[in-house]
Scaffold this active site. Sequence first.
Site, mmCIF file in Angstrom:
data_model
loop_
_atom_site.group_PDB
_atom_site.id
_atom_site.type_symbol
_atom_site.label_atom_id
_atom_site.label_comp_id
_atom_site.label_asym_id
_atom_site.label_seq_id
_atom_site.Cartn_x
_atom_site.Cartn_y
_atom_site.Cartn_z
ATOM 1 C CB CYS A 255 -0.344 -4.384 5.387
ATOM 2 S SG CYS A 255 -0.481 -2.727 5.974
ATOM 3 C CB CYS B 127 -3.242 -5.297 7.227
ATOM 4 S SG CYS B 127 -2.697 -3.856 4.736
#
Length: 105
Positions: free
Chosen positions: A30, A33
């Site tokens: 991600c 993230c």
Amino acid sequence: MAAEHITDDNFDTAIAGDTPVVVDFWAEWCGPCKQMSPHLEAVSDELAGKVKIAKINVDENPIAASKFGVRGLPTLMMFKGGKVTATHLGAMSKQRIAEWIKESS
């Protein structure tokens, strides 16, 4: 104080207690993230003693993510006394993370 890395096995213990706990549900793949990770570390240092920051990798620990209905990443959840009090989906700047924590705690 650095963010604590937690697992499905110690999740319930990590979110228990009187201190608010922000859990970052994230994954290695991600991008947002990874962008947000240094911001969470900085906020963890700035708000040490007021809030605890914990990170859980949803690929390695799918039970907690499933239990709390995490469908997108990154997802931040604020817990107090083991209960969810606020949720935020999507990446945020360091300043916005700190504001969200103050608004939610």
